[in-house]
Design a protein around this motif. Structure first.
Motif, PDB file in Angstrom:
ATOM      1  N   SER A 106      32.800  30.897  38.608  1.00 44.84           N
ATOM      2  CA  SER A 106      33.274  30.908  39.994  1.00 44.84           C
ATOM      3  C   SER A 106      34.497  31.817  40.114  1.00 44.84           C
ATOM      4  CB  SER A 106      33.644  29.489  40.440  1.00 44.84           C
ATOM      5  OG  SER A 106      34.881  29.102  39.854  1.00 44.84           O
ATOM      6  N   GLU A 107      35.070  31.807  41.302  1.00 42.19           N
ATOM      7  CA  GLU A 107      36.295  32.574  41.506  1.00 42.19           C
ATOM      8  C   GLU A 107      37.514  31.656  41.592  1.00 42.19           C
ATOM      9  OE1 GLU A 107      35.648  35.084  44.887  1.00 42.19           O
ATOM     10  OE2 GLU A 107      33.974  36.114  43.948  1.00 42.19           O
ATOM     11  N   GLU A 108      37.303  30.377  41.271  1.00 45.21           N
ATOM     12  CA  GLU A 108      38.369  29.376  41.320  1.00 45.21           C
ATOM     13  C   GLU A 108      38.627  28.825  39.919  1.00 45.21           C
ATOM     14  OE1 GLU A 108      39.810  28.679  44.249  1.00 45.21           O
ATOM     15  OE2 GLU A 108      38.432  30.005  45.321  1.00 45.21           O
ATOM     16  N   LYS A 156      40.296  29.717  33.794  1.00 44.55           N
ATOM     17  CA  LYS A 156      40.272  30.844  34.735  1.00 44.55           C
ATOM     18  C   LYS A 156      38.850  31.360  34.971  1.00 44.55           C
ATOM     19  CE  LYS A 156      44.846  32.729  33.640  1.00 44.55           C
ATOM     20  NZ  LYS A 156      45.555  33.899  33.110  1.00 44.55           N
ATOM     21  N   PRO A 157      38.629  31.987  36.127  1.00 52.78           N
ATOM     22  CA  PRO A 157      37.321  32.602  36.406  1.00 52.78           C
ATOM     23  C   PRO A 157      36.936  33.595  35.312  1.00 52.78           C
ATOM     24  CG  PRO A 157      38.655  32.540  38.394  1.00 52.78           C
ATOM     25  CD  PRO A 157      39.548  32.102  37.270  1.00 52.78           C
TER      26      PRO A 157
END
Length: 197
Positions: A106-108, A156-157
């Motif tokens: 993901s980006e989160e 982290k992503p």
């Protein structure tokens, strides 16, 4: 006068016959138009079905559980190992310890342990019940220390880490079914059986 009446009658008949011919042509054209519309509709419907099939195939490639790997939209979890630990000073029950590799897609920020708990359920079946297993205390063996620390750490992503989780076994000797879903209450994606003997 008779000739005029005859000519008028023939003219009317010709017009009527001509109109009938045009009506047949119009009917023929209308039939062809309807037939063409039906064919076009069938082609469009077929294309739509094909598109749905492609969409479904693409979706199934994006979200799956196979070869010990769970892939969901936000993460990839690869099961890497298991161990059955007997009861000890920390745990009253035997435990199924599962190690896994977690990748944040993901980006989160995401936590491996939270993702695992949301996407996997463990159970044991008796003759009359299917009992859900509780997530157990973290395994205390030193080899799991770094994995334990990673379980509820923000990852982290794009990063990949190793982690561990354990389940308290209710019935020693009976198999455990690990069910993978697409998140809490999500679609079931597959199962894996662990023997406890």
């Amino acid at each position: 006068m008779k000739k005029v009446k005859l000519l008028v009658a023939l003219g009317v008949c010709g017009l009527v016959l001509g109109a009938c011919g045009n009506e047949e042509k119009a009917e023929g054209n209308a039939t062809e138009t309807v037939s063409t519309a039906v064919e076009s509709s069938e082609i469009a419907s077929s294309a739509l079905d094909s598109s749905k099939t492609s969409e479904s195939a693409a979706k199934s490639k994006d979200v799956y559980f196979e070869n010990d790997t769970l892939k969901i939209d936000m993460a990839t979890v690869k099961l890497t190992g298991t161990e059955i630990t007997p009861p000890n000073e920390f745990n009253e029950a035997s435990q199924l310890v599962i190690t896994y590799e977690f990748t944040n897609d993901s980006e989160e920020l995401m936590q491996p342990g939270m993702t695992f708990i949301a996407c996997f359920n463990a159970s044991q079946e008796t003759e009359v019940t299917v009992d859900a297993l509780d997530v157990g205390m973290s395994p205390q063996d030193e080899k799991y220390t770094a994995m334990n620390e990673m379980a509820f750490t923000d990852v982290k992503p794009g990063a990949t880490v190793e982690s561990v989780i354990s389940y308290d076994i209710k019935y020693d000797g009976d198999p455990i079914t690990l069910t993978a879903t697409q998140g809490i209450a999500g679609e079931e994606l597959g199962t894996k059986i662990y023997e406890t003997k």
